[in-house]
Design an enzyme around this catalytic site. Structure first.
Site, PDB file in Angstrom:
ATOM      1  N   GLY A 120       4.037  -2.950  -3.968  1.00 41.45           N
ATOM      2  CA  GLY A 120       2.922  -2.115  -3.503  1.00 41.45           C
ATOM      3  C   GLY A 120       3.222  -0.629  -3.619  1.00 41.45           C
ATOM      4  O   GLY A 120       2.783   0.167  -2.781  1.00 41.45           O
ATOM      5  N   ARG A 129       0.364   3.091  -5.563  1.00 38.36           N
ATOM      6  CA  ARG A 129      -0.786   3.833  -5.044  1.00 38.36           C
ATOM      7  C   ARG A 129      -0.343   5.213  -4.582  1.00 38.36           C
ATOM      8  O   ARG A 129       0.586   5.330  -3.774  1.00 38.36           O
ATOM      9  CB  ARG A 129      -1.434   3.067  -3.878  1.00 38.36           C
ATOM     10  CG  ARG A 129      -2.762   3.645  -3.470  1.00 38.36           C
ATOM     11  CD  ARG A 129      -3.483   2.803  -2.434  1.00 38.36           C
ATOM     12  NE  ARG A 129      -4.825   3.321  -2.215  1.00 38.36           N
ATOM     13  CZ  ARG A 129      -5.576   3.079  -1.162  1.00 38.36           C
ATOM     14  NH1 ARG A 129      -5.135   2.269  -0.215  1.00 38.36           N
ATOM     15  NH2 ARG A 129      -6.778   3.608  -1.054  1.00 38.36           N
ATOM     16  N   VAL A 164       1.836 -10.069  -4.814  1.00 32.40           N
ATOM     17  CA  VAL A 164       2.866 -10.684  -3.964  1.00 32.40           C
ATOM     18  C   VAL A 164       2.430 -12.020  -3.365  1.00 32.40           C
ATOM     19  O   VAL A 164       3.239 -12.729  -2.771  1.00 32.40           O
ATOM     20  CB  VAL A 164       3.329  -9.725  -2.834  1.00 32.40           C
ATOM     21  CG1 VAL A 164       3.963  -8.472  -3.412  1.00 32.40           C
ATOM     22  CG2 VAL A 164       2.192  -9.379  -1.878  1.00 32.40           C
ATOM     23  N   SER A 195       5.457  -2.526  10.978  1.00 32.22           N
ATOM     24  CA  SER A 195       4.497  -1.592  11.574  1.00 32.22           C
ATOM     25  C   SER A 195       4.748  -1.519  13.070  1.00 32.22           C
ATOM     26  O   SER A 195       5.416  -2.391  13.640  1.00 32.22           O
ATOM     27  CB  SER A 195       3.076  -2.111  11.332  1.00 32.22           C
ATOM     28  OG  SER A 195       2.125  -1.387  12.070  1.00 32.22           O
ATOM     29  N   TYR A 239      -3.689  -8.651  11.215  1.00 29.09           N
ATOM     30  CA  TYR A 239      -2.710  -7.620  10.838  1.00 29.09           C
ATOM     31  C   TYR A 239      -1.546  -7.627  11.826  1.00 29.09           C
ATOM     32  O   TYR A 239      -0.365  -7.660  11.438  1.00 29.09           O
ATOM     33  CB  TYR A 239      -3.394  -6.242  10.816  1.00 29.09           C
ATOM     34  CG  TYR A 239      -2.513  -5.129  10.286  1.00 29.09           C
ATOM     35  CD1 TYR A 239      -2.375  -4.925   8.917  1.00 29.09           C
ATOM     36  CD2 TYR A 239      -1.817  -4.288  11.152  1.00 29.09           C
ATOM     37  CE1 TYR A 239      -1.561  -3.898   8.421  1.00 29.09           C
ATOM     38  CE2 TYR A 239      -1.008  -3.269  10.671  1.00 29.09           C
ATOM     39  CZ  TYR A 239      -0.891  -3.070   9.303  1.00 29.09           C
ATOM     40  OH  TYR A 239      -0.084  -2.063   8.814  1.00 29.09           O
TER      41      TYR A 239
HETATM   42  N1  LIG Z   1      -0.301   3.814   6.805  1.00 25.21           N
HETATM   43  C1  LIG Z   1       0.075   3.397   7.990  1.00 25.21           C
HETATM   44  O1  LIG Z   1      -0.326   3.937   9.012  1.00 25.21           O
HETATM   45  C2  LIG Z   1       1.035   2.243   8.121  1.00 25.21           C
HETATM   46  C3  LIG Z   1       1.678   2.085   9.341  1.00 25.21           C
HETATM   47  C4  LIG Z   1       2.556   1.028   9.495  1.00 25.21           C
HETATM   48  C5  LIG Z   1       2.780   0.172   8.464  1.00 25.21           C
HETATM   49  N2  LIG Z   1       2.136   0.328   7.279  1.00 25.21           N
HETATM   50  C6  LIG Z   1       2.425  -0.631   6.218  1.00 25.21           C
HETATM   51  O2  LIG Z   1       2.987   0.074   5.138  1.00 25.21           O
HETATM   52  C7  LIG Z   1       2.718  -0.609   3.916  1.00 25.21           C
HETATM   53  C8  LIG Z   1       2.135   0.368   2.918  1.00 25.21           C
HETATM   54  O3  LIG Z   1       0.879   0.810   3.401  1.00 25.21           O
HETATM   55  P1  LIG Z   1       0.235   2.217   3.025  1.00 25.21           P
HETATM   56  O4  LIG Z   1      -0.247   2.814   4.284  1.00 25.21           O
HETATM   57  O5  LIG Z   1       1.127   2.979   2.142  1.00 25.21           O
HETATM   58  O6  LIG Z   1      -1.079   1.731   2.263  1.00 25.21           O
HETATM   59  P2  LIG Z   1      -1.495   1.767   0.715  1.00 25.21           P
HETATM   60  O7  LIG Z   1      -2.809   1.106   0.640  1.00 25.21           O
HETATM   61  O8  LIG Z   1      -1.317   3.119   0.168  1.00 25.21           O
HETATM   62  O9  LIG Z   1      -0.376   0.842   0.048  1.00 25.21           O
HETATM   63  C9  LIG Z   1      -0.415  -0.546   0.079  1.00 25.21           C
HETATM   64  C10 LIG Z   1      -0.075  -1.033  -1.300  1.00 25.21           C
HETATM   65  O10 LIG Z   1      -0.010  -2.470  -1.284  1.00 25.21           O
HETATM   66  C11 LIG Z   1      -0.613  -2.919  -2.477  1.00 25.21           C
HETATM   67  N3  LIG Z   1      -1.069  -4.303  -2.362  1.00 25.21           N
HETATM   68  C12 LIG Z   1      -2.087  -4.796  -1.632  1.00 25.21           C
HETATM   69  N4  LIG Z   1      -2.214  -6.126  -1.839  1.00 25.21           N
HETATM   70  C13 LIG Z   1      -1.246  -6.457  -2.732  1.00 25.21           C
HETATM   71  C14 LIG Z   1      -0.859  -7.675  -3.350  1.00 25.21           C
HETATM   72  N5  LIG Z   1      -1.508  -8.821  -3.102  1.00 25.21           N
HETATM   73  N6  LIG Z   1       0.197  -7.660  -4.205  1.00 25.21           N
HETATM   74  C15 LIG Z   1       0.848  -6.507  -4.474  1.00 25.21           C
HETATM   75  N7  LIG Z   1       0.522  -5.323  -3.923  1.00 25.21           N
HETATM   76  C16 LIG Z   1      -0.508  -5.309  -3.061  1.00 25.21           C
HETATM   77  C17 LIG Z   1      -1.766  -1.967  -2.719  1.00 25.21           C
HETATM   78  O11 LIG Z   1      -2.209  -2.022  -4.048  1.00 25.21           O
HETATM   79  C18 LIG Z   1      -1.144  -0.637  -2.331  1.00 25.21           C
HETATM   80  O12 LIG Z   1      -0.520  -0.006  -3.408  1.00 25.21           O
HETATM   81  C19 LIG Z   1       1.806  -1.768   4.276  1.00 25.21           C
HETATM   82  O13 LIG Z   1       2.566  -2.949   4.407  1.00 25.21           O
HETATM   83  C20 LIG Z   1       1.227  -1.352   5.622  1.00 25.21           C
HETATM   84  O14 LIG Z   1       0.846  -2.457   6.409  1.00 25.21           O
HETATM   85  C21 LIG Z   1       1.272   1.363   7.083  1.00 25.21           C
END
Ligand SMILES: NC(=O)c1ccc[n+]([C@@H]2O[C@H](COP(=O)([O-])OP(=O)(O)OC[C@H]3O[C@@H](n4cnc5c(N)ncnc54)[C@H](O)[C@@H]3O)[C@@H](O)[C@H]2O)c1
Length: 278
Positions: free
Chosen positions: A13, A16, A80, A160, A173
């Site tokens: 992931g 992006r 994934v 998270s 989630y």
């Molecule tokens: N942004 C926040 O506040 C936050 C806080 C805690 C945890 N997270 C976690 O951090 C991680 C990254 O999130 P982010 O905020 O950078 O969001 P984001 O949307 O920028 O990144 C998530 C990425 O996962 C990819 N993805 C989604 N489904 C997929 C699949 N089936 N196979 C492969 N890739 C896939 C998306 O294409 C994207 O690039 C996630 O696991 C999210 O739950 C985010």
């Protein structure tokens, strides 16, 4: 020479812009690691919808930028939710870069949010499939490769704050992220004898692409007058008086991948400016 020179890291992931995955890739690269960027590449269904995912073009443009900085980087499209694709990703890393030393399960979705009574079976399964099953597949494929190499390794999941506390409209989630706590505790027992550590990093809110969507959504759910008011309320309840930055998470991941963290495994480490104390 960085702390990760000669290592190869896969980050799921990570295609992006502004995402935690991109920041983790940049940080691990700055410590000398070879980088495998990976993402779903194109919208595939309701769980990986347009505007919420890293496209192949976006991933390639991040890779080009890193190459311009002298980083040894390759890309590999991988959903994934497919063990076959995840195993192919591990093979790509080993064949392209000669080894697989670090695996970061970062791919996740957080935009299927609804009040409890409106959550369908499909909604529930969609989130669990990416966030929990996807991380399990990554862990399994990485462990297979690392055990085969016989020189240890590092596996880090981006969990998270929702791995520790409940949030409204986020049943699947929250459950998926709590599930990662059990996953590392269990996997660490079996992987420790192979010199492989398995940990979670638990960020609080970060305004990534996903985070920006959540700001809009939760400002309505909480009845804030505007997104700005919602963000001000957020800042005021965080001891460090700001939401997380992608670099905060990336720094924690990088440290867990160094030799200094060799004796740390089965942990779920908060990166929350003090907001999440458990
Ligand atoms: N942004 C926040 O506040 C936050 C806080 C805690 C945890 N997270 C976690 O951090 C991680 C990254 O999130 P982010 O905020 O950078 O969001 P984001 O949307 O920028 O990144 C998530 C990425 O996962 C990819 N993805 C989604 N489904 C997929 C699949 N089936 N196979 C492969 N890739 C896939 C998306 O294409 C994207 O690039 C996630 O696991 C999210 O739950 C985010």
């Amino acid at each position: 020479m960085g702390t990760l020179s000669g290592k190869t890291a896969v980050i799921t992931g990570s295609g992006r812009r502004k995402g935690l995955g991109e920041a983790i890739a940049r940080k691990l690269a700055s410590e000398g690691a070879n980088i495998v960027l990976s993402d779903v590449g194109k919208p595939r269904d309701a769980a990986t919808g347009e505007g919420h995912i890293g496209t192949t073009d976006e991933m390639e443009s991040i890779a080009e930028e890193l190459r311009g900085l002298g980083v040894n980087v390759s890309t590999c499209v991988c959903d994934v939710r497919s063990l076959e694709e995840v195993r192919a990703l591990a093979k790509h890393a080993s064949e392209t870069h000669g080894s697989l030393d670090i695996w970061v399960n970062n791919a996740g979705i957080g935009y299927i949010m609804k009040p409890l009574l409106e959550v369908s079976e499909a909604d529930w399964r969609a989130v669990i499939d990416v966030n929990l099953t996807g991380a399990f597949f990554g862990l399994k494929a990485a462990a297979e490769a690392m055990i085969g190499q016989g020189k240890g390794g590092r596996i880090v999941n981006i969990a998270s704050q929702a791995a520790k506390s409940g949030f409204p409209h986020a049943q699947a989630y929250t459950s998926s992220k709590h599930g990662l706590v059990g996953l590392v505790r269990s996997a660490a027992i079996e992987l420790g004898p192979h010199g492989i550590t398995v940990n979670n990093v638990c960020p609080n809110h970060v305004t990534t692409g996903l985070g920006a969507w959540q700001n809009e959504y939760f400002s309505k759910v909480t009845g804030a007058a505007s997104v700005d008011e919602y963000m001000t309320n957020m800042k005021n309840r965080i001891p460090m008086r700001r939401p997380g930055l992608p670099e905060d998470t990336a720094n924690a991941v990088a440290w867990l991948c160094t030799d200094q963290a060799a004796y740390i495994t089965a942990e779920s480490m908060n990166v929350s400016g003090g907001e999440e104390p458990h």
